[in-house]
Design a protein around this motif. Sequence first.
Motif, PDB file in Angstrom:
ATOM      1  N   ASP A 132       0.813  -1.220   0.000  1.00 16.39           N
ATOM      2  CA  ASP A 132       0.000   0.000   0.000  1.00 16.39           C
ATOM      3  C   ASP A 132       0.847   1.271   0.000  1.00 16.39           C
ATOM      4  N   LEU A 133       2.114   1.129  -0.315  1.00 18.62           N
ATOM      5  CA  LEU A 133       3.011   2.283  -0.349  1.00 18.62           C
ATOM      6  C   LEU A 133       2.510   3.341  -1.332  1.00 18.62           C
ATOM      7  N   GLY A 134       2.553   4.609  -0.902  1.00 22.12           N
ATOM      8  CA  GLY A 134       2.153   5.695  -1.783  1.00 22.12           C
ATOM      9  C   GLY A 134       3.217   6.771  -1.864  1.00 22.12           C
ATOM     10  N   VAL A 135       3.243   7.488  -2.971  1.00 21.22           N
ATOM     11  CA  VAL A 135       4.155   8.612  -3.182  1.00 21.22           C
ATOM     12  C   VAL A 135       3.299   9.856  -3.389  1.00 21.22           C
ATOM     13  N   THR A 181       0.756   6.944  -6.934  1.00 26.22           N
ATOM     14  CA  THR A 181       1.321   8.287  -6.936  1.00 26.22           C
ATOM     15  C   THR A 181       0.230   9.346  -6.965  1.00 26.22           C
ATOM     16  N   ALA A 182       0.353  10.322  -6.072  1.00 23.78           N
ATOM     17  CA  ALA A 182      -0.550  11.481  -6.050  1.00 23.78           C
ATOM     18  C   ALA A 182       0.265  12.727  -6.375  1.00 23.78           C
ATOM     19  N   LEU A 183      -0.165  13.462  -7.395  1.00 21.95           N
ATOM     20  CA  LEU A 183       0.521  14.680  -7.831  1.00 21.95           C
ATOM     21  C   LEU A 183      -0.492  15.834  -7.804  1.00 21.95           C
ATOM     22  N   PRO A 184      -0.754  16.403  -6.640  1.00 23.88           N
ATOM     23  CA  PRO A 184      -1.782  17.447  -6.546  1.00 23.88           C
ATOM     24  C   PRO A 184      -1.369  18.780  -7.153  1.00 23.88           C
ATOM     25  N   GLY A 185      -0.094  18.924  -7.562  1.00 23.43           N
ATOM     26  CA  GLY A 185       0.371  20.191  -8.133  1.00 23.43           C
ATOM     27  C   GLY A 185       0.552  21.243  -7.062  1.00 23.43           C
ATOM     28  N   LEU A 186       0.402  22.515  -7.446  1.00 22.71           N
ATOM     29  CA  LEU A 186       0.507  23.600  -6.483  1.00 22.71           C
ATOM     30  C   LEU A 186      -0.760  23.651  -5.630  1.00 22.71           C
ATOM     31  N   VAL A 187      -0.583  23.744  -4.336  1.00 25.51           N
ATOM     32  CA  VAL A 187      -1.723  23.861  -3.425  1.00 25.51           C
ATOM     33  C   VAL A 187      -1.508  25.095  -2.550  1.00 25.51           C
ATOM     34  N   SER A 188      -2.553  25.517  -1.865  1.00 26.07           N
ATOM     35  CA  SER A 188      -2.428  26.690  -1.005  1.00 26.07           C
ATOM     36  C   SER A 188      -1.457  26.391   0.135  1.00 26.07           C
TER      37      SER A 188
END
Length: 406
Positions: free
Chosen positions: A252-255, A279-286
């Motif tokens: 269940d490893l995540g990046v 992999t989660a790549l949310p980009g620029l966040v506040s």
Amino acid sequence: MEEKDARMNLAEQGNILYVSMADVTAPNGPGVNEREFLLSLYERLGDRVHAVLPLPRRCCDEIDRARTTFYAHPRRWNIVGFLWQQAELYRIVKRMTSTARFDLIVVRLSVIPLAIYFLSRYNTRFAIKTLGDIQGFTQNRGLKGIVAKILGPINIWLFRRIVSRAIAVDCCTETHYRDHVKDFRLPEARLRVVENATNVARFTPGDPSAAKATLRLSRFTPVLGFVGGSPAERGGMQMLEVAAQLASDFPDLGVVIVGHDQGGLLKRRAKELGLEDRTALPGLVSYELIPTYVNSFDVGFALDRPERMQTTGNSYQKVRQYLACGKPVITCVEERSELVRQGLVESVAPDDLGALQSAVRKLLARDAGTRTRQGLIAVRFVRERLSTQFTLAQRFEFWDQQLRAA
């Protein structure tokens, strides 16, 4: 005047004018640095501080409008807009200093600081905060790179003259300190290292499960995480490579990589490695959301290009943010660094994937008790040595000393 300077204590008396060329709402290093510094000034000095800032590009309720004056903020490479901005900045500061008394002007410089140059000819009681690499912008490519190289000598000329007139200059790494002593021929008494710091009221340990639930990352355990600028160059790629090697042992490893994935390099590499679902790549966040992301991590990454390490050193905001939340950290610092000596980080060469994998395994193998103990040690260290309140006290002591000597 001389009698007052002899007993100057800016923490308790006197007025400060803070002039920054950095947008305090920008999600990059300078923006975060200046935002937290500004908030620490507001908190400590109350009505004894006034700030002059570029008009923010993002909404930020934390900026006290009553204690702040804004000036124009044109798009980068807009020459006419930039010249107008500099003229407006000059007029604002000149007017304020002629109608009110400020015991010290604190400035944060950026590229081609024309207004500050002309102001420095008349205001000798000023300090420069976080003087960094003055040549970095010349690394742009294409047409912007050509323009930057043409402007490079002008930029250096302006910086040299401004720095020569400042009564106090601080920088955030020993590498910058050595370079500035050499390049600017500064007396050592006028230059000091003041490390970057983090807001320990903002970055504080939180429940990882709750953070993951808020961010919809509950499917990941453990999480390798990164927050910051240029993620593909500063740890993101290595995280993916390491995750690919660990995937069979950690189903269940995540990046999670927060930051702008320029050119989609990280997304493409994740797909090549079969890590799309991990992999989660949310980009620029506040910026306000960054502590929640950090609290979702099991291991935080903060690497860099070897050439940048040589020219800048390591004073990463993200390392301080991870540690303030009690997270294990993998980064690249000199072995003599206090962070290494205190056992707060694992220092690994960015290009040594084998060593990076070993470091991740070591940190993930810690039992719950060890993780808790190490987390508490990290949090205490940051609060005592790397908080914005601590570094502000360092600057007050430095500025007082230099004002008395001026």
